[in-house]
Design an enzyme around this catalytic site. Structure first.
Site, mmCIF file in Angstrom:
data_model
loop_
_atom_site.group_PDB
_atom_site.id
_atom_site.type_symbol
_atom_site.label_atom_id
_atom_site.label_comp_id
_atom_site.label_asym_id
_atom_site.label_seq_id
_atom_site.Cartn_x
_atom_site.Cartn_y
_atom_site.Cartn_z
ATOM 1 N N GLY A 127 0.792 -29.658 30.851
ATOM 2 C CA GLY A 127 -0.203 -29.834 31.918
ATOM 3 C C GLY A 127 -0.431 -31.301 32.233
ATOM 4 N N GLN A 134 -5.225 -32.405 36.323
ATOM 5 C CA GLN A 134 -6.350 -33.355 36.215
ATOM 6 C C GLN A 134 -6.485 -33.893 34.785
ATOM 7 O OE1 GLN A 134 -10.845 -33.111 37.518
ATOM 8 N NE2 GLN A 134 -10.630 -31.962 35.628
ATOM 9 N N ASP A 135 -6.666 -32.998 33.820
ATOM 10 C CA ASP A 135 -6.963 -33.445 32.453
ATOM 11 C C ASP A 135 -5.766 -34.137 31.812
ATOM 12 O OD1 ASP A 135 -9.255 -32.097 32.997
ATOM 13 O OD2 ASP A 135 -9.172 -30.745 31.275
ATOM 14 N N ASP A 162 8.536 -24.984 30.536
ATOM 15 C CA ASP A 162 7.595 -24.065 31.169
ATOM 16 C C ASP A 162 6.991 -23.167 30.090
ATOM 17 O OD1 ASP A 162 6.527 -21.794 32.751
ATOM 18 O OD2 ASP A 162 7.553 -22.809 34.397
ATOM 19 N N LEU A 163 5.693 -22.909 30.210
ATOM 20 C CA LEU A 163 5.029 -22.020 29.238
ATOM 21 C C LEU A 163 5.619 -20.617 29.256
ATOM 22 C CD1 LEU A 163 1.222 -22.859 29.634
ATOM 23 C CD2 LEU A 163 2.746 -23.542 27.790
ATOM 24 N N LEU A 193 -2.777 -28.280 27.750
ATOM 25 C CA LEU A 193 -3.696 -28.305 28.897
ATOM 26 C C LEU A 193 -3.138 -27.504 30.074
ATOM 27 C CD1 LEU A 193 -4.689 -32.083 28.738
ATOM 28 C CD2 LEU A 193 -5.678 -30.142 27.529
ATOM 29 N N ALA A 194 -1.934 -26.982 29.925
ATOM 30 C CA ALA A 194 -1.328 -26.227 31.030
ATOM 31 C C ALA A 194 -1.930 -24.831 31.104
ATOM 32 C CB ALA A 194 0.176 -26.121 30.819
ATOM 33 N N SER A 216 -5.321 -22.349 36.267
ATOM 34 C CA SER A 216 -6.689 -22.760 35.939
ATOM 35 C C SER A 216 -7.739 -22.350 36.978
ATOM 36 C CB SER A 216 -6.726 -24.283 35.753
ATOM 37 O OG SER A 216 -6.475 -24.919 36.988
ATOM 38 N N SER A 268 -12.126 -22.405 27.349
ATOM 39 C CA SER A 268 -12.984 -22.564 28.532
ATOM 40 C C SER A 268 -14.304 -21.829 28.352
ATOM 41 C CB SER A 268 -12.246 -21.981 29.740
ATOM 42 O OG SER A 268 -13.143 -21.691 30.786
ATOM 43 N N GLU A 323 -15.457 -20.011 30.366
ATOM 44 C CA GLU A 323 -15.271 -18.681 30.960
ATOM 45 C C GLU A 323 -15.086 -17.598 29.894
ATOM 46 O OE1 GLU A 323 -15.376 -17.457 34.149
ATOM 47 O OE2 GLU A 323 -16.121 -19.390 34.823
ATOM 48 N N TYR A 326 -8.922 -14.604 34.005
ATOM 49 C CA TYR A 326 -8.761 -15.963 33.459
ATOM 50 C C TYR A 326 -9.501 -16.093 32.131
ATOM 51 C CZ TYR A 326 -9.622 -21.025 32.995
ATOM 52 O OH TYR A 326 -9.742 -22.313 32.509
HETATM 53 P P1 NAP Z 1 -5.104 -28.268 36.526
HETATM 54 O O1 NAP Z 1 -5.450 -29.554 37.204
HETATM 55 O O2 NAP Z 1 -5.049 -27.015 37.332
HETATM 56 O O3 NAP Z 1 -3.686 -28.474 35.808
HETATM 57 C C1 NAP Z 1 -2.981 -27.404 35.266
HETATM 58 C C2 NAP Z 1 -1.660 -27.912 34.722
HETATM 59 O O4 NAP Z 1 -0.937 -26.817 34.156
HETATM 60 C C3 NAP Z 1 -0.732 -28.542 35.768
HETATM 61 O O5 NAP Z 1 -0.112 -29.682 35.189
HETATM 62 C C4 NAP Z 1 0.302 -27.448 35.989
HETATM 63 O O6 NAP Z 1 1.553 -27.928 36.414
HETATM 64 C C5 NAP Z 1 0.410 -26.891 34.584
HETATM 65 N N1 NAP Z 1 1.022 -25.563 34.511
HETATM 66 C C6 NAP Z 1 0.579 -24.440 35.126
HETATM 67 N N2 NAP Z 1 1.381 -23.409 34.800
HETATM 68 C C7 NAP Z 1 2.349 -23.901 33.976
HETATM 69 C C8 NAP Z 1 3.468 -23.352 33.316
HETATM 70 N N3 NAP Z 1 3.797 -22.053 33.446
HETATM 71 N N4 NAP Z 1 4.233 -24.134 32.534
HETATM 72 C C9 NAP Z 1 3.941 -25.455 32.402
HETATM 73 N N5 NAP Z 1 2.914 -26.053 33.015
HETATM 74 C C10 NAP Z 1 2.120 -25.282 33.797
HETATM 75 O O7 NAP Z 1 -6.096 -27.986 35.314
HETATM 76 P P2 NAP Z 1 -7.128 -29.001 34.600
HETATM 77 O O8 NAP Z 1 -8.377 -29.044 35.406
HETATM 78 O O9 NAP Z 1 -6.407 -30.250 34.252
HETATM 79 O O10 NAP Z 1 -7.471 -28.186 33.284
HETATM 80 C C11 NAP Z 1 -6.760 -28.418 32.056
HETATM 81 C C12 NAP Z 1 -6.947 -27.223 31.142
HETATM 82 O O11 NAP Z 1 -8.332 -27.060 30.840
HETATM 83 C C13 NAP Z 1 -6.486 -25.894 31.729
HETATM 84 O O12 NAP Z 1 -5.988 -25.109 30.689
HETATM 85 C C14 NAP Z 1 -7.767 -25.276 32.266
HETATM 86 O O13 NAP Z 1 -7.669 -23.872 32.326
HETATM 87 C C15 NAP Z 1 -8.760 -25.757 31.210
HETATM 88 N N6 NAP Z 1 -10.133 -25.889 31.687
HETATM 89 C C16 NAP Z 1 -10.410 -26.716 32.717
HETATM 90 C C17 NAP Z 1 -11.727 -26.857 33.139
HETATM 91 C C18 NAP Z 1 -12.082 -27.804 34.267
HETATM 92 O O14 NAP Z 1 -13.246 -27.797 34.686
HETATM 93 N N7 NAP Z 1 -11.167 -28.618 34.752
HETATM 94 C C19 NAP Z 1 -12.760 -26.160 32.490
HETATM 95 C C20 NAP Z 1 -12.440 -25.325 31.426
HETATM 96 C C21 NAP Z 1 -11.117 -25.214 31.011
HETATM 97 P P3 NAP Z 1 1.959 -28.104 37.979
HETATM 98 O O15 NAP Z 1 1.547 -29.515 38.351
HETATM 99 O O16 NAP Z 1 3.427 -27.908 37.953
HETATM 100 O O17 NAP Z 1 1.215 -27.055 38.760
#
Ligand code: NAP
Length: 323
Positions: A9, A13-14, A57-58, A79-80, A83, A124, A126, A148
């Site tokens: 990931g 963002q993270d 890829d996951l 972090l992937a 989301s 999360s 959630e 989710y």
């Molecule tokens: P994000 O911006 O949506 O980033 C998700 C990342 O996962 C992206 O780099 C995406 O790659 C990658 N990804 C998705 N599917 C994948 C796969 N099959 N194989 C490999 N990579 C894959 O999410 P975030 O906000 O940074 O959140 C980071 C983590 O924290 C996530 O797990 C999210 O569910 C969790 N979370 C976030 C929040 C929040 O408020 N931000 C709150 C609670 C939990 P691409 O660039 O290729 O799409």
């Protein structure tokens, strides 16, 4: 000696903030990146020459084993995921594949290839869904209410199971919503800061939102990734709640963003029934007492800091690209 981290990931963002933080700490940073036909490295373009990208890829077990083999990480941050909660209703199977089974593939890969890797799982709030207490603590029961949250609950418990059964250093950060200028535009915080900036610049006339009285626990993504890193620097793995410990309403957010650009939100914001969700019976807000006590972590950014940083970013970005 400098440490090595592998981040899944990285392009999100993270991941993009965490890599920056680890580079500052002189880590060697690898990022697992899935192939895309368009450029998905925009969030990391300013330091992409300082991180090693590994294609994977996951969904693909072998690519995960190969990535761990190649990076030989001391720390692996997962972090992937898919989301975005609403999408999990239209793509529930894919959400489970990425967000639940993907973690199973990762944990198996660690166990087989490099079991001394310290593992962080992005859990999360959630998972709590409709909790029976507020604020939630590390002991609050999980009652997820969407695919989710259900997938994250599976991943959370599996991580705890691998910790106990295989004695892995594996832990979960239960993060509440965290935001930044790198947040996707589909999330409400970003929708509001972008909306205020667009109206200020004359690029839009109104902003339609859902329930303005809904309350959320929001913090800055930079604070969240600092907590993740700290969790892997301990002698024993523990799960922690990561959040601000406070809630703010969507109305406060709108008011702060519009006031910041010198506008009165009442003149521009309307409630659209399409986006309206009723108030939650019990507030989703995390107790951060445990992580404060055990790790000395607490958020550095205030709610107002976060709103202002995002509005400033959106004004600049729109000015450069849309005017
Ligand atoms: P994000 O911006 O949506 O980033 C998700 C990342 O996962 C992206 O780099 C995406 O790659 C990658 N990804 C998705 N599917 C994948 C796969 N099959 N194989 C490999 N990579 C894959 O999410 P975030 O906000 O940074 O959140 C980071 C983590 O924290 C996530 O797990 C999210 O569910 C969790 N979370 C976030 C929040 C929040 O408020 N931000 C709150 C609670 C939990 P691409 O660039 O290729 O799409």
């Amino acid at each position: 000696m400098s440490k090595t981290a592998l981040i899944t990931g990285l392009t999100g963002q993270d991941g993009s903030y965490l890599a920056e933080l680890l580079l500052e700490k002189e880590y060697k940073v690898y990022g697992l990146v899935r192939r895309s036909s368009t450029n998905n490295l925009t969030r990391i373009h300013h330091y992409s020459d300082r991180v090693e990208l590994i294609s994977g890829d996951l969904l693909d077990q072998h690519s995960l084993m190969d990535a761990i083999e190649q990076a030989q990480p001391d720390e692996l941050y997962n972090l992937a995921s898919q989301s975005y909660v609403p999408l999990s209703w239209t793509q529930p199977s894919l959400t489970a594949e990425y967000t639940a089974i993907g973690v199973s593939r990762l944990l198996e890969s660690i166990r087989r290839v490099k079991p001394d890797t310290k593992f962080y799982q992005a859990s999360s709030s959630e998972v709590f869904g409709q909790p029976d207490e507020s604020p939630q603590t590390e002991k609050t029961a999980f009652r997820p209410r969407n695919p989710y949250g259900t997938s994250k609950a599976y991943a959370h418990w599996l991580t705890c199971n691998y910790r106990e059964h295989y004695n892995l250093y594996a832990c979960c950060g239960i993060t509440y919503t965290h935001e930044s200028p790198r947040r996707g535009a589909e999330f409400v915080f970003r929708k509001i800061t972008q909306g205020a900036a667009m109206i200020k610049l004359g690029l839009a006339k109104e902003l339609k939102l859902g329930n303005l009285d809904a309350r959320r626990d929001w913090c800055h993504a930079k604070d969240a990734v600092a907590a993740m890193c700290l969790m892997l620097q301990q002698d024993t793995p523990e799960d922690y709640i990561i959040g601000s410990g406070k809630t703010h309403s969507v109305r406060e957010l709108v008011d702060t963003a519009f006031q910041y650009v010198g506008l009165n939100y009442h003149d521009y914001v309307s409630v659209d029934p399409e986006f309206y969700r009723p108030d939650e019976a019990v507030q989703l807000v995390g107790s951060i007492e445990e992580i404060k006590l055990q790790l000395g972590w607490e958020p550095k950014y205030t709610f107002a800091d976060l709103v202002q940083e995002m509005v400033d970013y959106d004004l600049k970005e729109l000015h450069e690209n849309r005017l």
